[in-house]
Design a protein around this motif. Sequence first.
Motif, PDB file in Angstrom:
ATOM      1  N   SER A  46      30.612  39.889  35.489  1.00  0.00           N
ATOM      2  CA  SER A  46      31.140  38.535  35.690  1.00  0.00           C
ATOM      3  C   SER A  46      32.654  38.548  35.903  1.00  0.00           C
ATOM      4  CB  SER A  46      30.778  37.621  34.513  1.00  0.00           C
ATOM      5  OG  SER A  46      31.452  38.011  33.335  1.00  0.00           O
ATOM      6  N   ASP A  47      33.346  39.477  35.259  1.00  0.00           N
ATOM      7  CA  ASP A  47      34.802  39.518  35.431  1.00  0.00           C
ATOM      8  C   ASP A  47      35.169  40.047  36.815  1.00  0.00           C
ATOM      9  OD1 ASP A  47      37.288  38.860  34.458  1.00  0.00           O
ATOM     10  OD2 ASP A  47      37.573  40.724  33.349  1.00  0.00           O
ATOM     11  N   PHE A  48      34.465  41.064  37.295  1.00  0.00           N
ATOM     12  CA  PHE A  48      34.736  41.554  38.649  1.00  0.00           C
ATOM     13  C   PHE A  48      34.370  40.515  39.694  1.00  0.00           C
ATOM     14  CE2 PHE A  48      34.776  46.200  37.382  1.00  0.00           C
ATOM     15  CZ  PHE A  48      36.066  46.430  37.834  1.00  0.00           C
ATOM     16  N   LYS A  49      33.245  39.825  39.496  1.00  0.00           N
ATOM     17  CA  LYS A  49      32.745  38.883  40.497  1.00  0.00           C
ATOM     18  C   LYS A  49      33.466  37.531  40.453  1.00  0.00           C
ATOM     19  CE  LYS A  49      28.425  36.957  42.185  1.00  0.00           C
ATOM     20  NZ  LYS A  49      28.147  37.458  43.486  1.00  0.00           N
ATOM     21  N   GLU A  50      33.709  36.999  39.242  1.00  0.00           N
ATOM     22  CA  GLU A  50      34.207  35.636  39.113  1.00  0.00           C
ATOM     23  C   GLU A  50      35.519  35.514  38.347  1.00  0.00           C
ATOM     24  OE1 GLU A  50      30.998  33.782  37.062  1.00  0.00           O
ATOM     25  OE2 GLU A  50      29.556  34.164  38.657  1.00  0.00           O
ATOM     26  N   MET A  51      36.027  36.655  37.836  1.00  0.00           N
ATOM     27  CA  MET A  51      37.238  36.651  37.005  1.00  0.00           C
ATOM     28  C   MET A  51      37.028  35.814  35.745  1.00  0.00           C
ATOM     29  SD  MET A  51      39.509  38.614  38.538  1.00  0.00           S
ATOM     30  CE  MET A  51      41.037  38.192  37.765  1.00  0.00           C
ATOM     31  N   LEU A  52      35.812  35.893  35.182  1.00  0.00           N
ATOM     32  CA  LEU A  52      35.470  35.140  33.977  1.00  0.00           C
ATOM     33  C   LEU A  52      34.771  36.038  32.965  1.00  0.00           C
ATOM     34  CD1 LEU A  52      33.987  31.856  35.475  1.00  0.00           C
ATOM     35  CD2 LEU A  52      36.162  32.096  34.283  1.00  0.00           C
ATOM     36  N   LEU A  53      35.141  35.856  31.708  1.00  0.00           N
ATOM     37  CA  LEU A  53      34.422  36.471  30.593  1.00  0.00           C
ATOM     38  C   LEU A  53      33.769  35.317  29.835  1.00  0.00           C
ATOM     39  CD1 LEU A  53      37.152  38.978  29.391  1.00  0.00           C
ATOM     40  CD2 LEU A  53      35.073  39.512  30.652  1.00  0.00           C
ATOM     41  N   GLN A  83      49.712  41.548  44.809  1.00  0.00           N
ATOM     42  CA  GLN A  83      49.783  40.214  44.219  1.00  0.00           C
ATOM     43  C   GLN A  83      48.420  39.687  43.777  1.00  0.00           C
ATOM     44  OE1 GLN A  83      52.724  38.786  43.561  1.00  0.00           O
ATOM     45  NE2 GLN A  83      53.665  40.620  44.432  1.00  0.00           N
ATOM     46  N   ASP A  84      47.360  40.423  44.071  1.00  0.00           N
ATOM     47  CA  ASP A  84      46.011  39.989  43.714  1.00  0.00           C
ATOM     48  C   ASP A  84      45.756  40.177  42.221  1.00  0.00           C
ATOM     49  OD1 ASP A  84      45.418  39.383  46.342  1.00  0.00           O
ATOM     50  OD2 ASP A  84      44.469  41.321  46.739  1.00  0.00           O
ATOM     51  N   ALA A  85      44.949  39.273  41.683  1.00  0.00           N
ATOM     52  CA  ALA A  85      44.532  39.405  40.278  1.00  0.00           C
ATOM     53  C   ALA A  85      43.501  40.527  40.163  1.00  0.00           C
ATOM     54  CB  ALA A  85      43.941  38.092  39.785  1.00  0.00           C
ATOM     55  N   ILE A  86      43.646  41.317  39.117  1.00  0.00           N
ATOM     56  CA  ILE A  86      42.709  42.403  38.848  1.00  0.00           C
ATOM     57  C   ILE A  86      42.102  42.139  37.470  1.00  0.00           C
ATOM     58  CG2 ILE A  86      42.464  44.881  38.454  1.00  0.00           C
ATOM     59  CD1 ILE A  86      44.777  45.271  40.452  1.00  0.00           C
ATOM     60  N   PRO A  87      40.769  42.059  37.386  1.00  0.00           N
ATOM     61  CA  PRO A  87      40.134  41.767  36.094  1.00  0.00           C
ATOM     62  C   PRO A  87      40.390  42.894  35.089  1.00  0.00           C
ATOM     63  CG  PRO A  87      38.497  42.425  37.703  1.00  0.00           C
ATOM     64  CD  PRO A  87      39.794  42.305  38.445  1.00  0.00           C
ATOM     65  N   PHE A  88      40.668  42.513  33.850  1.00  0.00           N
ATOM     66  CA  PHE A  88      40.953  43.488  32.809  1.00  0.00           C
ATOM     67  C   PHE A  88      39.776  43.689  31.862  1.00  0.00           C
ATOM     68  CE2 PHE A  88      43.304  44.810  28.886  1.00  0.00           C
ATOM     69  CZ  PHE A  88      43.703  46.051  29.381  1.00  0.00           C
ATOM     70  N   GLY A  89      38.873  42.735  31.812  1.00  0.00           N
ATOM     71  CA  GLY A  89      37.724  42.813  30.915  1.00  0.00           C
ATOM     72  C   GLY A  89      36.881  44.075  31.079  1.00  0.00           C
ATOM     73  N   PRO A  90      36.599  44.507  32.326  1.00  0.00           N
ATOM     74  CA  PRO A  90      35.800  45.729  32.471  1.00  0.00           C
ATOM     75  C   PRO A  90      36.458  46.958  31.847  1.00  0.00           C
ATOM     76  CG  PRO A  90      35.803  44.497  34.516  1.00  0.00           C
ATOM     77  CD  PRO A  90      36.792  43.823  33.605  1.00  0.00           C
ATOM     78  N   TYR A  91      37.763  47.023  31.910  1.00  0.00           N
ATOM     79  CA  TYR A  91      38.473  48.165  31.316  1.00  0.00           C
ATOM     80  C   TYR A  91      38.455  48.077  29.790  1.00  0.00           C
ATOM     81  CZ  TYR A  91      39.906  48.472  36.135  1.00  0.00           C
ATOM     82  OH  TYR A  91      39.885  48.544  37.502  1.00  0.00           O
ATOM     83  N   MET A  92      38.515  46.861  29.274  1.00  0.00           N
ATOM     84  CA  MET A  92      38.400  46.673  27.832  1.00  0.00           C
ATOM     85  C   MET A  92      37.003  47.067  27.361  1.00  0.00           C
ATOM     86  SD  MET A  92      40.394  43.054  27.363  1.00  0.00           S
ATOM     87  CE  MET A  92      40.145  42.976  25.600  1.00  0.00           C
ATOM     88  N   CYS A  93      35.993  46.675  28.125  1.00  0.00           N
ATOM     89  CA  CYS A  93      34.613  47.000  27.760  1.00  0.00           C
ATOM     90  C   CYS A  93      34.368  48.506  27.810  1.00  0.00           C
ATOM     91  CB  CYS A  93      33.642  46.270  28.693  1.00  0.00           C
ATOM     92  SG  CYS A  93      33.526  44.501  28.374  1.00  0.00           S
ATOM     93  N   LEU A  94      34.835  49.158  28.866  1.00  0.00           N
ATOM     94  CA  LEU A  94      34.665  50.604  28.981  1.00  0.00           C
ATOM     95  C   LEU A  94      35.367  51.312  27.832  1.00  0.00           C
ATOM     96  CD1 LEU A  94      33.734  53.171  30.400  1.00  0.00           C
ATOM     97  CD2 LEU A  94      35.767  52.984  31.875  1.00  0.00           C
ATOM     98  N   SER A  95      36.585  50.901  27.562  1.00  0.00           N
ATOM     99  CA  SER A  95      37.340  51.498  26.461  1.00  0.00           C
ATOM    100  C   SER A  95      36.639  51.263  25.130  1.00  0.00           C
ATOM    101  CB  SER A  95      38.744  50.900  26.431  1.00  0.00           C
ATOM    102  OG  SER A  95      39.444  51.337  25.312  1.00  0.00           O
ATOM    103  N   GLY A  96      36.163  50.048  24.912  1.00  0.00           N
ATOM    104  CA  GLY A  96      35.455  49.738  23.667  1.00  0.00           C
ATOM    105  C   GLY A  96      34.213  50.592  23.499  1.00  0.00           C
ATOM    106  N   PHE A  97      33.468  50.787  24.585  1.00  0.00           N
ATOM    107  CA  PHE A  97      32.262  51.600  24.504  1.00  0.00           C
ATOM    108  C   PHE A  97      32.603  53.067  24.226  1.00  0.00           C
ATOM    109  CE2 PHE A  97      28.566  53.878  26.301  1.00  0.00           C
ATOM    110  CZ  PHE A  97      27.600  53.355  25.462  1.00  0.00           C
ATOM    111  N   LEU A  98      33.635  53.578  24.892  1.00  0.00           N
ATOM    112  CA  LEU A  98      34.050  54.960  24.652  1.00  0.00           C
ATOM    113  C   LEU A  98      34.498  55.157  23.203  1.00  0.00           C
ATOM    114  CD1 LEU A  98      36.003  55.746  27.948  1.00  0.00           C
ATOM    115  CD2 LEU A  98      33.753  56.618  27.258  1.00  0.00           C
ATOM    116  N   LEU A  99      35.242  54.189  22.673  1.00  0.00           N
ATOM    117  CA  LEU A  99      35.703  54.300  21.286  1.00  0.00           C
ATOM    118  C   LEU A  99      34.551  54.095  20.311  1.00  0.00           C
ATOM    119  CD1 LEU A  99      38.719  54.766  20.200  1.00  0.00           C
ATOM    120  CD2 LEU A  99      38.509  54.335  22.616  1.00  0.00           C
ATOM    121  N   LEU A 100      33.564  53.303  20.682  1.00  0.00           N
ATOM    122  CA  LEU A 100      32.385  53.147  19.833  1.00  0.00           C
ATOM    123  C   LEU A 100      31.652  54.482  19.700  1.00  0.00           C
ATOM    124  CD1 LEU A 100      30.615  51.084  18.257  1.00  0.00           C
ATOM    125  CD2 LEU A 100      29.339  50.756  20.371  1.00  0.00           C
TER     126      LEU A 100
END
Length: 153
Positions: free
Chosen positions: A21-28, A122-139
């Motif tokens: 959803s973050d990549f597609k719509e920029m929404l979490l 200047q384009d917005a880049i979603p950050f949620g996917p990187y947070m999710c990947l990092s969270g899963f790796l740390l889990l």
Amino acid sequence: MELEIIFRIMFALCCLMHSYSDFKEMLLYDEVSLTLLFLGIIRSFFYEDAFDAFLGAVITGIVFLLLYLFSKGGMGFGDVKLAGVLGVWLGWQEGLMSLLVALWLGFIGGLVLILGGIKGRQDAIPFGPYMCLSGFLLLLFGKDFLAWYLALF
């Protein structure tokens, strides 16, 4: 241990939903974050220290709230909520490490997207996917990664 596998699968599925959803719509979506929060609280009573989960939520949430306030629109509030939820799952130490890893993953991912011509500077880049990947790796590897990182100092 079987219950922990179910928790990790649910975590991964919610993170995949957030990433999509973050990549597609920029929404979490709050529903996904609330599901993660609910599961994380339950898990904290089974496997982790509930107080550490509480501290994780507060500390990681405050760190990202400050980033949100100082970014002046460069980051969404969904990222703040997701940071707090990751803190519940990881505790305060691994939660903070997860945010540091997410910043690096986001930097590398953004660089690849810009250099690859997929996004402009200047384009917005979603950050949620990187947070999710990092969270899963740390889990999965958080305690070992944190020990390695702290040994550097």
